[in-house]
Motif scaffolding. Structure first.
Motif, short mmCIF file in Angstrom:
data_model
loop_
_atom_site.label_atom_id
_atom_site.label_comp_id
_atom_site.label_asym_id
_atom_site.label_seq_id
_atom_site.Cartn_x
_atom_site.Cartn_y
_atom_site.Cartn_z
N ARG A 261 0.83 -1.22 0.00
CA ARG A 261 0.00 0.00 0.00
C ARG A 261 0.86 1.26 0.00
N GLN A 262 2.11 1.17 0.42
CA GLN A 262 3.01 2.33 0.35
C GLN A 262 3.58 2.52 -1.04
N GLY A 263 3.31 1.56 -1.93
CA GLY A 263 3.88 1.61 -3.27
C GLY A 263 5.26 0.98 -3.35
N TRP A 264 5.64 0.22 -2.33
CA TRP A 264 6.96 -0.40 -2.28
C TRP A 264 6.87 -1.84 -2.77
N GLY A 265 8.03 -2.41 -3.05
CA GLY A 265 8.08 -3.77 -3.54
C GLY A 265 8.20 -3.82 -5.05
N THR A 266 8.85 -2.82 -5.63
CA THR A 266 9.10 -2.74 -7.07
C THR A 266 10.60 -2.56 -7.28
N VAL A 267 11.03 -2.65 -8.53
CA VAL A 267 12.45 -2.45 -8.81
C VAL A 267 12.89 -1.05 -8.41
N ARG A 268 12.02 -0.07 -8.60
CA ARG A 268 12.36 1.30 -8.22
C ARG A 268 12.27 1.53 -6.71
N GLN A 269 11.40 0.80 -6.04
CA GLN A 269 11.21 0.94 -4.59
C GLN A 269 11.28 -0.44 -3.95
N PRO A 270 12.47 -1.03 -3.90
CA PRO A 270 12.59 -2.44 -3.49
C PRO A 270 12.42 -2.65 -1.98
N VAL A 271 11.95 -3.83 -1.65
CA VAL A 271 11.85 -4.28 -0.27
C VAL A 271 12.97 -5.29 -0.01
N SER A 272 13.68 -5.12 1.08
CA SER A 272 14.72 -6.06 1.47
C SER A 272 14.28 -6.79 2.73
N VAL A 273 14.15 -8.10 2.63
CA VAL A 273 13.77 -8.96 3.76
C VAL A 273 15.05 -9.57 4.31
N VAL A 274 15.27 -9.41 5.60
CA VAL A 274 16.50 -9.89 6.24
C VAL A 274 16.15 -10.96 7.27
N ALA A 275 16.57 -12.19 6.99
CA ALA A 275 16.46 -13.27 7.97
C ALA A 275 17.59 -13.10 8.99
N ALA A 276 17.23 -12.88 10.25
CA ALA A 276 18.23 -12.50 11.24
C ALA A 276 19.25 -13.60 11.50
N GLY A 277 18.78 -14.85 11.60
CA GLY A 277 19.67 -15.93 11.97
C GLY A 277 20.06 -15.87 13.44
N GLU A 278 20.88 -16.82 13.85
CA GLU A 278 21.36 -16.92 15.21
C GLU A 278 22.89 -16.85 15.22
N HIS A 279 23.47 -16.91 16.40
CA HIS A 279 24.93 -17.03 16.53
C HIS A 279 25.25 -18.36 17.19
N TRP A 280 26.30 -18.98 16.72
CA TRP A 280 26.76 -20.20 17.39
C TRP A 280 27.21 -19.85 18.81
N PRO A 281 26.87 -20.69 19.80
CA PRO A 281 27.25 -20.39 21.19
C PRO A 281 28.74 -20.14 21.32
N GLY A 282 29.06 -19.00 21.92
CA GLY A 282 30.45 -18.66 22.16
C GLY A 282 31.22 -18.18 20.95
N GLU A 283 30.53 -18.02 19.83
CA GLU A 283 31.18 -17.62 18.59
C GLU A 283 30.45 -16.42 17.98
N ASP A 284 31.20 -15.55 17.36
CA ASP A 284 30.59 -14.44 16.64
C ASP A 284 30.39 -14.84 15.18
N LEU A 285 29.74 -15.97 14.99
CA LEU A 285 29.51 -16.53 13.66
C LEU A 285 28.02 -16.74 13.45
N LEU A 286 27.52 -16.35 12.28
CA LEU A 286 26.11 -16.50 11.97
C LEU A 286 25.75 -17.98 11.83
N ARG A 287 24.66 -18.37 12.47
CA ARG A 287 24.06 -19.69 12.23
C ARG A 287 22.74 -19.47 11.50
N PRO A 288 22.68 -19.78 10.19
CA PRO A 288 21.39 -19.65 9.50
C PRO A 288 20.33 -20.48 10.22
N ALA A 289 19.21 -19.84 10.54
CA ALA A 289 18.19 -20.47 11.37
C ALA A 289 16.95 -20.76 10.53
N ILE A 290 16.50 -22.00 10.55
CA ILE A 290 15.41 -22.42 9.67
C ILE A 290 14.14 -21.63 9.96
#
Length: 255
Positions: A142-171
């Motif tokens: 409804r804002q007119g977003w979600g087009t090539v000119r006005q793109p939407v970026s969806v970011v899957a946050a993921g997790e961190h491995w315990p004790g590590e500063d490493l991304l764990r992709p989370a299902i």
């Protein structure tokens, strides 16, 4: 300032998708908005709190200044799930937030969704999850977003491995992001980047999302810690109409 290569920006697409803080920083500039998806549990908790009239202020988990940050803004601060008390009943637990008194302003630290939300600069940030996927997508279109000119970026946050500063992709975040992409596509947004299309295919192809997420690593982690109720709240599918948008440092319902 780190330069992001053209091939990494997914610039040919109206709906784009990436992982984690680095992905948000890569896709955020030039986006009409960024949708952060942290199903277990930041964005789910935001949806629950905003439904109750609370304004939620994101704050990175690893920064020890959350209490001072909250005091400066007239807010209460969420504590660890196991540290809740009568004086501080708020935590990252969405089930716990339902039981706690509704605060006017709540600082909600987390190392993933909250940290990403706080780091995105210059574009609207939306808290998306399985509970509000259709509402979020409808509002964006409804804002007119979600087009090539006005793109939407969806970011899957993921997790961190315990004790590590490493991304764990989370299902759970992959499925949640895919649900939002699917809702955007149904509302006419697009075209979808290959990354977004893959997430959508993965999400719509699952016949029992609550069971899948309860049985995945993050779901089992919470259940083993005594917080299976948080998984149950997070897998309430499309039950919420709130669209939490980060405005002046706090998530509030944009409707």
């Amino acid at each position: 300032m780190r330069v992001v290569a053209d091939w990494a920006r997914q610039e040919s697409w109206g709906v784009r998708l990436e992982w984690g803080l680095a992905g948000a920083r890569a896709l955020g500039p030039g986006s009409a908005c960024v949708v952060v998806v942290d199903v277990l549990s930041f964005t789910t908790s935001v949806s629950v709190a905003v439904e109750r009239g609370t304004r939620v202020l994101p704050y990175p988990w690893r920064d020890g200044g959350a209490a001072e940050f909250a005091a400066q803004r007239g807010a209460v601060v969420a504590v660890g799930r196991r540290s809740v008390s009568e004086q501080q009943p708020w935590s990252l637990s969405p089930a716990g937030l339902r039981r706690a008194p509704a605060a006017e302003r709540l600082v909600l630290p987390s190392p993933n969704g909250s940290a990403i939300s706080a780091a995105v600069d210059g574009v609207p940030v939306i808290a998306g999850c399985l509970r509000n996927a259709t509402a979020v997508a409808g509002w964006i279109v409804r804002q007119g977003w979600g087009t090539v000119r006005q793109p939407v970026s969806v970011v899957a946050a993921g997790e961190h491995w315990p004790g590590e500063d490493l991304l764990r992709p989370a299902i759970e975040d992959w499925v949640g992001a895919g649900a939002i992409v699917a809702a955007l596509a149904r509302s006419g947004a697009g075209p979808l980047s290959p990354e977004a299309a893959a997430a959508m295919a993965g999400s719509v192809g699952i016949t029992d999302i609550p069971t899948l997420i309860a049985d995945c690593a993050s779901g089992r982690e919470l259940a083993d810690s005594g917080f299976a109720g948080d998984v149950a709240v997070a897998t309430e599918l499309d039950v919420s109409a709130v669209v939490p948008v980060l405005t002046n440092g706090a998530f509030d319902d944009a409707r």
